[in-house]
Enzyme design. Structure first.
Site, mmCIF file in Angstrom:
data_model
loop_
_atom_site.group_PDB
_atom_site.id
_atom_site.type_symbol
_atom_site.label_atom_id
_atom_site.label_comp_id
_atom_site.label_asym_id
_atom_site.label_seq_id
_atom_site.Cartn_x
_atom_site.Cartn_y
_atom_site.Cartn_z
ATOM 1 N N HIS A 241 -38.572 35.930 16.007
ATOM 2 C CA HIS A 241 -38.203 34.793 16.870
ATOM 3 C C HIS A 241 -37.105 35.065 17.912
ATOM 4 C CE1 HIS A 241 -40.470 32.395 13.979
ATOM 5 N NE2 HIS A 241 -39.725 32.883 13.008
HETATM 6 O O1 RIB Z 1 -36.815 29.382 12.712
HETATM 7 C C1 RIB Z 1 -36.463 30.640 13.197
HETATM 8 C C2 RIB Z 1 -34.976 30.822 13.197
HETATM 9 O O2 RIB Z 1 -34.527 30.699 11.849
HETATM 10 C C3 RIB Z 1 -34.525 32.171 13.676
HETATM 11 O O3 RIB Z 1 -33.364 32.043 14.441
HETATM 12 C C4 RIB Z 1 -34.278 32.945 12.402
HETATM 13 O O4 RIB Z 1 -33.250 33.888 12.557
HETATM 14 C C5 RIB Z 1 -33.971 31.897 11.381
HETATM 15 O O5 RIB Z 1 -32.609 31.694 11.272
#
Ligand code: RIB
Ligand code: CA
Length: 321
Positions: A241
């Site tokens: 992500h």
């Molecule tokens: O939902 C994805 C997020 O949640 C990202 O930032 C990942 O690092 C987790 O913390």
């Protein structure tokens, strides 16, 4: 000189990848890292942030430890997506003597905004707690940064509930206050696009072939996330992500953005949901952010791999043609 940035994050494998990408590209000048609870306790995300800077040989970059508690003064639930240590069980392989700065992340953000000259881009790739707390101290803070690029939310999906993404879900009030705080520009990069860049088996194998400190780190650290995705969703891919935020800064054409008004539900069954209004249904055409609607996955991987593993640019380019 690259674009000055500050990354407020909760490392986390994908936060770590965002830092690694930022440190690998000449267009980016990473000024500081701030930490928050998220992919583990604050102690753990802070330790991981320090380790990543050391892994990249950049112990000169200051790290500021931030909030263990959310805006509601409660400890947010942490997320175990990347294993117990937040780095896929690989954290113990990276040692560092580096320590966080004495100043806390919230105080640092207030100071950094004043020293920014409107030039610094702020990244939030964890819960928005530190940023929201800094804004409560200085309401003018959003106007002092160039813009905010945030990983969080989604229009069409969720990973903590059918409608809520983790970073917004963990501290929904913080996300709401930050989105509505009056930044010149906010780019919200959520699950709708970040799910599409999840790391598959072919690229993981290529990382094994490259066999450098960084490629080994990415290969091993992403394994827990891949297993979790397999067990819960039967998808053999690892989450990536946060790295998309930095990739977007380097090459904006990677994302398709739509102007939108985005708000966050703070309680109840839809807690943490980002309500993305593109058509002006309830916002009357008012927009507070740019919503990432689509991503060119091939272009992202080309950028990610050729930036970090420049020596393999030819093979990567041919492979991803
Ligand atoms: O939902 C994805 C997020 O949640 C990202 O930032 C990942 O690092 C987790 O913390
Ligand atoms: Ca994160």
């Amino acid at each position: 000189m690259g674009i000055p940035i500050i990354i407020d994050c909760d490392p986390g494998v994908d936060d770590a990848l965002a830092i690694i990408l930022a440190l690998s590209h000449p267009k980016v000048d990473l000024k500081a890292v701030c930490t928050v609870t998220g992919n583990g306790s604050l102690e753990n995300t802070t330790k991981n942030g320090l380790k990543i800077l050391s892994l990249c040989g950049r112990e000169d970059i200051p790290l500021y430890k931030g909030s263990a508690r959310g805006l509601d003064d409660k400890e947010p639930d942490t997320v175990p997506a990347f294993g117990d240590d937040g780095l896929g069980g690989y954290a113990h392989t990276v040692q560092t003597e580096k320590k966080p700065e004495k100043e806390g992340a919230v105080e640092f953000l207030v100071r950094a905004a004043n020293e920014s000259n409107g030039e610094v881009t702020l990244f939030a790739t964890g819960p928005c707690t530190n940023v929201a707390k800094a804004i409560r101290i200085d309401k003018e803070l959003p106007k002092k940064f160039k813009r905010l690029i945030v990983m969080g939310g989604a229009k069409y999906t969720g990973n903590m509930s059918p409608v809520a993404e983790y970073n917004f879900w963990a501290d929904p009030l913080a996300a709401k206050e930050v989105l509505n705080a009056g930044f010149h520009e906010i780019v919200m990069i959520g699950l709708d696009v970040t799910n599409k860049i999840a790391l598959g088996a072919d690229i993981r194998e290529i990382l094994r072939i490259f066999d450098t400190d960084i490629s080994r780190f990415i290969y091993h650290a992403t394994r827990e996330g891949l297993i979790e995705n397999w067990e819960t969703r039967q998808k053999p891919v690892a989450p990536m992500h946060d790295v998309l935020t930095v990739a977007y800064l380097i090459d904006e054409s990677i994302l398709t953005l739509k102007r939108a008004n985005i708000d966050v539900v703070t309680e109840g069954i839809a807690k943490g949901q980002s309500v993305v209004d593109i058509k002006g249904h309830w916002s009357g055409g008012k927009c507070n952010a740019l919503y990432a609607a689509d991503v060119d996955v091939n272009q992202f991987y080309k950028l990610f791999l050729t930036t970090i593993f420049k020596e393999h640019e030819d093979e990567i380019t041919k492979y991803l043609m």
